[in-house]
Write a protein that holds these residues in place. Structure first.
Motif, PDB file in Angstrom:
ATOM      1  N   SER A  45       9.108  23.632  10.639  1.00 51.18           N
ATOM      2  CA  SER A  45       9.112  22.274  10.123  1.00 51.18           C
ATOM      3  C   SER A  45       7.718  21.890   9.693  1.00 51.18           C
ATOM      4  CB  SER A  45       9.636  21.314  11.187  1.00 51.18           C
ATOM      5  OG  SER A  45       8.932  21.495  12.380  1.00 51.18           O
TER       6      SER A  45
ATOM      7  N   LEU B   6      -1.475  16.420   8.632  1.00 52.79           N
ATOM      8  CA  LEU B   6      -0.312  17.242   8.351  1.00 52.79           C
ATOM      9  C   LEU B   6      -0.036  18.048   9.614  1.00 52.79           C
ATOM     10  CD1 LEU B   6      -1.063  16.499   5.412  1.00 52.79           C
ATOM     11  CD2 LEU B   6      -0.333  18.801   4.762  1.00 52.79           C
ATOM     12  N   THR B   7       1.244  18.236   9.896  1.00 50.63           N
ATOM     13  CA  THR B   7       1.646  19.001  11.074  1.00 50.63           C
ATOM     14  C   THR B   7       2.578  20.128  10.664  1.00 50.63           C
ATOM     15  OG1 THR B   7       1.451  17.114  12.567  1.00 50.63           O
ATOM     16  CG2 THR B   7       2.952  18.866  13.253  1.00 50.63           C
ATOM     17  N   SER B   8       2.384  21.298  11.249  1.00 53.32           N
ATOM     18  CA  SER B   8       3.319  22.406  11.039  1.00 53.32           C
ATOM     19  C   SER B   8       3.903  22.771  12.394  1.00 53.32           C
ATOM     20  CB  SER B   8       2.593  23.642  10.521  1.00 53.32           C
ATOM     21  OG  SER B   8       1.781  23.314   9.435  1.00 53.32           O
ATOM     22  N   GLY B   9       5.181  23.050  12.428  1.00 50.28           N
ATOM     23  CA  GLY B   9       5.794  23.392  13.711  1.00 50.28           C
ATOM     24  C   GLY B   9       6.669  24.618  13.617  1.00 50.28           C
ATOM     25  N   ARG B  10       6.730  25.339  14.720  1.00 53.22           N
ATOM     26  CA  ARG B  10       7.565  26.542  14.786  1.00 53.22           C
ATOM     27  C   ARG B  10       8.299  26.546  16.108  1.00 53.22           C
ATOM     28  NH1 ARG B  10       7.098  32.286  13.235  1.00 53.22           N
ATOM     29  NH2 ARG B  10       9.287  32.896  13.278  1.00 53.22           N
ATOM     30  N   ASP B  11       9.622  26.549  16.047  1.00 50.32           N
ATOM     31  CA  ASP B  11      10.445  26.632  17.245  1.00 50.32           C
ATOM     32  C   ASP B  11      11.381  27.810  17.069  1.00 50.32           C
ATOM     33  OD1 ASP B  11      10.073  23.985  18.883  1.00 50.32           O
ATOM     34  OD2 ASP B  11      10.151  23.379  16.784  1.00 50.32           O
ATOM     35  N   ARG B  12      11.320  28.738  18.002  1.00 52.18           N
ATOM     36  CA  ARG B  12      12.111  29.943  17.845  1.00 52.18           C
ATOM     37  C   ARG B  12      12.563  30.386  19.219  1.00 52.18           C
ATOM     38  NH1 ARG B  12      10.278  35.279  17.400  1.00 52.18           N
ATOM     39  NH2 ARG B  12      11.525  36.605  16.036  1.00 52.18           N
TER      40      ARG B  12
ATOM     41  N   GLN C 119      -8.394  15.693   9.878  1.00 47.56           N
ATOM     42  CA  GLN C 119      -7.664  16.226  11.023  1.00 47.56           C
ATOM     43  C   GLN C 119      -6.402  16.977  10.586  1.00 47.56           C
ATOM     44  OE1 GLN C 119      -7.351  14.026  14.792  1.00 47.56           O
ATOM     45  NE2 GLN C 119      -5.205  13.712  14.307  1.00 47.56           N
ATOM     46  N   GLY C 120      -6.145  18.092  11.249  1.00 47.62           N
ATOM     47  CA  GLY C 120      -4.895  18.823  11.020  1.00 47.62           C
ATOM     48  C   GLY C 120      -4.300  19.204  12.358  1.00 47.62           C
ATOM     49  N   PHE C 121      -2.985  19.432  12.368  1.00 52.10           N
ATOM     50  CA  PHE C 121      -2.308  19.711  13.632  1.00 52.10           C
ATOM     51  C   PHE C 121      -1.197  20.727  13.405  1.00 52.10           C
ATOM     52  CE2 PHE C 121       0.941  18.657  16.905  1.00 52.10           C
ATOM     53  CZ  PHE C 121       0.177  18.923  18.032  1.00 52.10           C
ATOM     54  N   ALA C 122      -0.944  21.542  14.402  1.00 55.30           N
ATOM     55  CA  ALA C 122       0.194  22.464  14.354  1.00 55.30           C
ATOM     56  C   ALA C 122       0.659  22.728  15.776  1.00 55.30           C
ATOM     57  CB  ALA C 122      -0.182  23.770  13.675  1.00 55.30           C
ATOM     58  N   TYR C 123       1.952  23.079  15.921  1.00 56.06           N
ATOM     59  CA  TYR C 123       2.469  23.418  17.242  1.00 56.06           C
ATOM     60  C   TYR C 123       3.428  24.592  17.134  1.00 56.06           C
ATOM     61  CZ  TYR C 123       6.875  21.085  16.043  1.00 56.06           C
ATOM     62  OH  TYR C 123       8.057  20.730  15.441  1.00 56.06           O
ATOM     63  N   ALA C 124       3.661  25.231  18.239  1.00 61.88           N
ATOM     64  CA  ALA C 124       4.661  26.299  18.307  1.00 61.88           C
ATOM     65  C   ALA C 124       5.232  26.333  19.713  1.00 61.88           C
ATOM     66  CB  ALA C 124       4.045  27.656  17.968  1.00 61.88           C
ATOM     67  N   ALA C 125       6.512  26.634  19.808  1.00 61.64           N
ATOM     68  CA  ALA C 125       7.178  26.688  21.112  1.00 61.64           C
ATOM     69  C   ALA C 125       7.017  28.085  21.702  1.00 61.64           C
ATOM     70  CB  ALA C 125       8.651  26.334  20.952  1.00 61.64           C
TER      71      ALA C 125
ATOM     72  N   GLU D 117      -2.939  27.528  11.204  1.00 64.81           N
ATOM     73  CA  GLU D 117      -2.082  26.554  10.513  1.00 64.81           C
ATOM     74  C   GLU D 117      -2.692  25.145  10.621  1.00 64.81           C
ATOM     75  OE1 GLU D 117       0.814  25.711   8.108  1.00 64.81           O
ATOM     76  OE2 GLU D 117       0.606  27.795   8.742  1.00 64.81           O
TER      77      GLU D 117
ATOM     78  N   ASN E  89      -4.032  22.775   7.634  1.00 66.96           N
ATOM     79  CA  ASN E  89      -3.533  21.402   7.476  1.00 66.96           C
ATOM     80  C   ASN E  89      -4.669  20.386   7.385  1.00 66.96           C
ATOM     81  OD1 ASN E  89      -0.858  22.144   7.437  1.00 66.96           O
ATOM     82  ND2 ASN E  89      -0.509  21.799   9.621  1.00 66.96           N
TER      83      ASN E  89
ATOM     84  N   ARG F 115       4.076  18.883  20.934  1.00 69.84           N
ATOM     85  CA  ARG F 115       4.501  18.731  19.544  1.00 69.84           C
ATOM     86  C   ARG F 115       3.782  17.616  18.782  1.00 69.84           C
ATOM     87  NH1 ARG F 115       9.290  20.849  21.589  1.00 69.84           N
ATOM     88  NH2 ARG F 115      10.366  22.221  20.133  1.00 69.84           N
TER      89      ARG F 115
END
Lengths: 462, 447
Positions: free
Chosen positions: A31, A44-50, B61-67, B80, B84, B335
């Motif tokens: 996302s 801006l945010t980037s997300g990864r859920d897997r 500022q930029g942000f990213a997340y991952a599970a 990432e 951003n 997140r």
């Protein structure tokens, strides 16, 4: 996402302690979002859920575990945890053979959001900011958020099903604050569709922003909402949430099954005015609650719920349908691989009737006219529900007059459905997120202009 | 624990010259048991983990997340977030928190023994809860839901500015919703208990609340519209504090979304109202040693004797307002980026019980529960209108139950129409404590 042979072995492992049914649900979601506030692109945010959720059903008990480790080892560990949780007693080996089923997508996605340069997403927000501020000096603040998600799912179960889907959704949300003599007021507009970036071929961010700003400015002139029981006319598209709350949740088979719905044992009986025809339809191309398959692998379908006021069916997921000895209606959904699926709505629509919408207003001597609603809540066991109005007007002598301030309306589902006394020949939809038991899923609701003969309006003006 | 911080440190170590990098890592284990009709309906057991990375470079500022906590994915998340950052607007006030020398409070929020608590006993507790609710009163005709849940979580936060903070917490809960029936009337009521460890759960209280709250509403009807005095039950008043909280965030103030903007130093409430956010209070569910930017939590007085004292700041809002952060950064998990808000909001309690307050007031409405807070309350304009269930009372004694009605006013007026604050303070799940509030002249809408 996962090799077919691995999935088969994991399902076999999941059934090793004697489960009746096992399922692997794998998900890979990417996302991206961009947020503007106070005139700045904040980030801006980037997300990864897997990951994958595995359930094992044995008798009445479901064991569930999830993991973000999609290797065979990780999946087997989750399968064993789910299997142990279902308290199996040991049942020998039951091999699972899978048959892949391809699904017909409800529509093509033409521009994948991940292929769009990030700068273009940021530009949409700046355009929205400009347009909202151009609406008038009273607009003091603008917030705008762009969001997209690309969700790939794979579902395999011990009935031999193996299937997958690719779901792409894109949305823009704009909120404005206007300030005047009466304090601050807000306006909001947030279209979203199950499409890619082509959303913006038909939705102009400037128009969305101008609409949110117009709404905030109108509300500055609003007078206190009335208090008491009045006729309520809902503009096309605005009132779908009323049906979502008044009866949609109460028609979910899991709530019916636990005797927590006022619509239990009502199939085949009159539950609404004869003017009401209600469907839940996950197949409408491009709508916010649309998909090819639900999160249990069942193909989305159009389900008729109320025909000419008579209740025809509930909505079903796999487990509830299995118990009742029938097919799922394709309404088994979950927020993510972290969650168990349950019965959820998709696109819930009241079908158009025959009356001229203007005439419905003209024939309302004194009431309120709702143009935008802001969500709601229902207690399915009692049928009592509320929904908020975020843009509404008084109707006096058959004419729309001054705007009224935001308030909740309250009613009882079965009573309100019977009290619908006019249904227009127009139609529109609304985009939202439905919350149930802590899980949010995208849904839409829709209806023609219609009138409820009497509802309680929770304002402050006597 | 140390492995989380070590991983955070390694990722922070990849920061390039001129970059500020903040890495938040979280990991938790949850168990949830739902029962229905004397049998386990579902038992879920799951591990959740994730990373959120914030990069600030050249004022953007930029942000990213991952599970995931897979080292390669965490490193990709940094890339990432860095990418951003190139698209944000330049803002000279952006910046990460730096250690400010305040030592964290010693809070006991983690009970390792939860990890060894047998699943079978969790299942038994949920089954016992359902049985007890059903048996509590002959008028209870069903239990809509009965469940046990727990979680153990840990997190680590590290940044290029020298922040290094770790937290651990455990929690568990039981919650049941009862359906009471008599004639054609069906009403529902819920009860719950929360604690850090299962031994501290109060099953009897959860059962009593679910039973009493559902049965005392039997026969409820829509009341006639009128203006009257209302008593808000502790769970209801806690929800209202949550609404006020958004206006007390400095972020709302700066962006023109607070009904308290420009009112610092003014009387915004009756003189006996004092409102404090104190995440160092060990009983508060939202208590924590650190805020979401890794500064030690501290007590902040927001309204003292009716006068607005100040707002909840994180590092960014502090810089915008030329003051230090008061350690009020909050985040919803890995997140999202930190905002500014409350975690443990409470009014200073009075000394009267709910029964005494009812007797003092004589006639009014005791509001047991509200619905539609998200759709009917606007924390920016202050307008609110919510669905209510509760009991009318007369001569200080409970009278007819009511349903399908609303109460409406504005948050601004409510603070000035407050008549009394109860002494029955109760820390509730979520970010606020509840206590009985008496508010005069509220519009009740019914028939």
């Amino acid at each position: 996402m996962i090799d077919e042979a691995v999935v088969a072995r994991v399902l076999t492992a999941a059934l090793r302690t004697g489960g009746d049914f096992a399922e692997v649900f794998a998900e890979d979601r990417r996302s991206s979002s961009a947020r503007l506030d106070d005139g700045k692109i904040e980030e801006l945010t980037s997300g990864r859920d897997r990951g994958a959720g595995i359930r094992v059903v044995r008798g009445e008990t479901t064991g569930f575990a999830h993991t973000s480790d999609l290797t065979e080892e990780g999946l087997r560990a989750a399968a064993e945890a789910a299997s142990a949780a279902s308290r199996g007693g040991g049942g020998g080996v039951r091999e699972v053979a899978l048959t892949r089923r391809d699904n017909l997508a409800p529509h093509e996605v033409s521009v994948m959001p991940e292929d769009v340069p990030k700068s273009r997403k940021a530009e949409l927000l700046l355009k929205a900011d400009d347009a909202a501020r151009a609406a008038g000096g009273a607009i003091r603040q603008v917030g705008a958020t762009y969001g997209d998600s690309h969700r790939k799912i794979l579902v395999a179960n011990s009935d031999g099903l193996l299937t997958s889907d690719d779901q792409v959704r894109t949305r823009l949300m704009v909120s404005c604050v206007a300030s005047g003599d009466t304090g601050m007021q807000t306006g909001y507009e947030a279209p979203g569709r199950t499409v890619g970036f082509e959303l913006f071929d038909e939705v102009d961010p400037a128009d969305i922003a101008a609409e949110a700003a117009r709404r905030a400015l109108v509300m500055l002139k609003a007078r206190p909402a009335p208090s008491g029981t009045l006729p309520v006319v809902l503009k096309r598209g605005a009132g779908g949430v009323l049906f979502h709350e008044a009866c949609g949740h109460g028609l979910e088979a899991d709530l019916v099954g636990r005797d927590a719905s006022v619509f239990r044992d009502k199939v085949g009986t009159r539950v609404a005015s004869r003017l009401v025809n209600l469907v839940d339809d996950g197949t409408y191309a491009r709508e916010w609650g649309t998909y090819a398959i639900d999160d249990e692998g069942h193909v989305a379908q159009r389900n008729s719920l109320i025909e000419d006021g008579e209740l025809t069916d509930y909505m079903w997921d796999h487990l509830r349908a299995r118990k009742a000895g029938r097919q799922s209606s394709g309404n088994g959904r979950r927020q993510s691989y972290h969650h168990l699926p349950m019965v959820r709505m998709t696109n819930t629509y009241v079908l158009a009737g025959e009356e001229d919408p203007d005439e419905i207003i003209r024939q309302t001597p004194h009431g309120i006219y709702c143009v935008q609603l802001g969500g709601g809540q229902v207690n399915t066991a009692t049928g009592d529900f509320v929904f908020g109005i975020t843009e509404a007007y008084m109707i006096e002598n058959g004419e729309i007059t001054h705007p009224i301030r935001s308030a909740n309306l309250i009613g009882n589902g079965p009573e309100v459905l019977q009290a619908i006394d006019a249904v227009g020949n127009d139609f529109d939809t609304w985009t939202g997120t439905c919350g149930k038991d802590g899980q949010g899923v995208p849904v839409s609701s829709g209806q023609p202009t219609l009138r409820v003969a009497a509802m309680t309006v929770g304002g402050t003006a006597a | 624990m140390s492995d989380l911080l070590a991983l955070a440190d390694r990722i922070v170590g990849q920061a390039r010259a001129g970059e500020q990098v903040e890495v938040f890592l979280g990991r938790s284990h949850h168990t949830e048991v739902k029962v229905f009709d004397g049998a386990v309906e579902s038992l879920s057991s799951a591990d959740t983990q994730g990373v959120g990375v914030r990069v600030i470079v050249d004022g953007r500022q930029g942000f990213a997340y991952a599970a995931s906590l897979d080292e390669a994915i965490v490193a990709e998340t940094l890339d990432e977030a860095r990418d951003n950052a190139g698209f944000g607007t330049v803002d000279e006030h952006l910046g990460l928190a730096a250690p400010d020398g305040v030592a964290p409070a010693d809070l006991d929020l983690f009970r390792p023994e939860l990890a060894d608590f047998p699943t079978a006993r969790k299942v038994e507790m949920a089954l016992e809860l359902e049985r007890a609710v059903r048996a509590a009163d002959p008028r209870i005709r069903g239990v809509e839901s009965a469940e046990y849940g727990d979680s153990m979580s840990e997190s680590a936060l590290a940044s290029t500015e020298g922040i290094r903070a770790t937290t651990r917490r455990s929690g568990c809960s039981i919650v049941a919703s009862a359906m009471a029936g008599e004639g054609t009337s069906t009403m529902t009521g819920s009860g719950y208990s929360v604690a850090r460890t299962p031994e501290d759960l109060d099953l009897a209280k959860a059962v009593k609340d679910a039973s009493e709250k559902s049965t005392r509403l039997l026969g409820a009807r829509k009341p006639a519209s009128r203006r009257l005095t209302v008593l808000l039950d502790p769970s209801v008043s806690a929800s209202f504090l949550g609404l006020l909280s958004s206006g007390l965030s400095a972020s709302s103030v700066i962006k023109g979304r607070s009904l308290f903007a420009d009112r610092q130093g003014e009387a915004v409430a009756v003189p006996f109202l004092t409102l404090v956010d104190d995440p160092t209070e060990p009983l508060a569910w939202g208590a924590g040693r650190y805020d979401a930017e890794g500064l030690a939590s501290r007590r902040n007085v927001l309204i003292a004797d009716g006068v607005l004292q100040g707002f909840l700041h994180n590092t960014y809002t502090g810089r915008r307002c030329n003051q230090p952060s008061n350690a009020s950064a909050v985040r919803g998990g890995y997140r999202s980026t930190p905002g500014a808000g409350s975690r443990a909001l409470s009014l200073a309690p009075g000394d009267r019980s709910q029964e005494q307050l009812m007797a003092d007031v004589g006639t009014g409405l005791l509001v047991q529960s509200v619905t539609g807070l998200h759709s009917g309350a606007n924390p920016i304009s202050g307008d609110f209108s919510v669905g209510v269930e509760g009991l009318l009372f007369r001569d200080g004694a409970p009278a007819e139950p009511v349903r399908e009605a609303t109460i409406a006013s504005t948050l601004q007026r409510m603070l000035l129409d407050l008549v009394a604050v109860g002494g029955d303070r109760e820390w509730l799940p979520g970010g606020a404590a509840g206590l009985t509030l008496v508010i005069a002249d509220v519009q009740l809408s019914g028939s």
